[in-house]
Motif scaffolding. Structure first.
Motif, short mmCIF file in Angstrom:
data_model
loop_
_atom_site.label_atom_id
_atom_site.label_comp_id
_atom_site.label_asym_id
_atom_site.label_seq_id
_atom_site.Cartn_x
_atom_site.Cartn_y
_atom_site.Cartn_z
N ARG A 4 0.84 -1.19 0.00
CA ARG A 4 0.00 0.00 0.00
C ARG A 4 0.87 1.24 0.00
O ARG A 4 1.90 1.29 0.65
CB ARG A 4 -0.90 0.02 1.22
N ASP A 5 0.46 2.26 -0.76
CA ASP A 5 1.18 3.53 -0.75
C ASP A 5 0.73 4.34 0.48
O ASP A 5 -0.15 3.89 1.22
CB ASP A 5 0.98 4.29 -2.06
N PRO A 6 1.33 5.51 0.73
CA PRO A 6 0.96 6.28 1.93
C PRO A 6 -0.52 6.65 2.01
O PRO A 6 -1.05 6.84 3.09
CB PRO A 6 1.83 7.54 1.82
N ALA A 7 -1.20 6.72 0.87
CA ALA A 7 -2.64 7.04 0.86
C ALA A 7 -3.50 5.81 1.07
O ALA A 7 -4.72 5.90 1.14
CB ALA A 7 -3.01 7.72 -0.46
N GLY A 8 -2.86 4.64 1.15
CA GLY A 8 -3.60 3.40 1.37
C GLY A 8 -4.03 2.69 0.12
O GLY A 8 -4.71 1.67 0.17
N THR A 9 -3.61 3.20 -1.04
CA THR A 9 -3.96 2.58 -2.32
C THR A 9 -3.09 1.34 -2.55
O THR A 9 -1.90 1.35 -2.29
CB THR A 9 -3.72 3.58 -3.47
N SER A 10 -3.70 0.28 -3.06
CA SER A 10 -2.98 -0.95 -3.34
C SER A 10 -1.96 -0.73 -4.46
O SER A 10 -2.27 -0.10 -5.47
CB SER A 10 -3.97 -2.04 -3.75
N VAL A 11 -0.75 -1.24 -4.26
CA VAL A 11 0.35 -1.06 -5.22
C VAL A 11 1.01 -2.41 -5.48
O VAL A 11 1.30 -3.16 -4.55
CB VAL A 11 1.40 -0.07 -4.67
#
Length: 87
Positions: A4-11
């Motif tokens: 997850r990136d800092p915004a919580g989006t799956s990466v």
């Protein structure tokens, strides 16, 4: 794997490239997280990384004190920001 990136989006971790000039911090951190890393040899390690006559590729994979057996997956001598147009 995914992270997850800092915004919580799956990466997708396979699409992440860490960029850094510190072996003990940047390269080791990427290695410890299982991420690819682009080592910028003319950064804080300067001649210790590239030597006076050698390119980054020849020495960037060698360990530095404090980062035993850690190497970058990619290396380049320098990274330069070029601004195109106003801004």
């Amino acid at each position: 794997g995914r992270g997850r990136d800092p915004a919580g989006t799956s990466v997708d971790r396979a699409r992440v490239l860490c960029v850094g000039d510190g072996v003990i911090t940047d390269v080791k951190g990427a290695h410890d997280q299982g991420l690819d890393c682009l080592f910028i040899a003319k950064g804080i390690h300067g001649e210790a990384a590239v030597g006076r006559r050698r390119g980054a590729e020849s020495r960037s994979r060698r360990p530095f004190s404090g980062a035993e057996s850690v190497g970058a997956t990619h290396a380049m001598g320098d990274l330069v920001l070029v601004r195109l147009g106003p801004g």
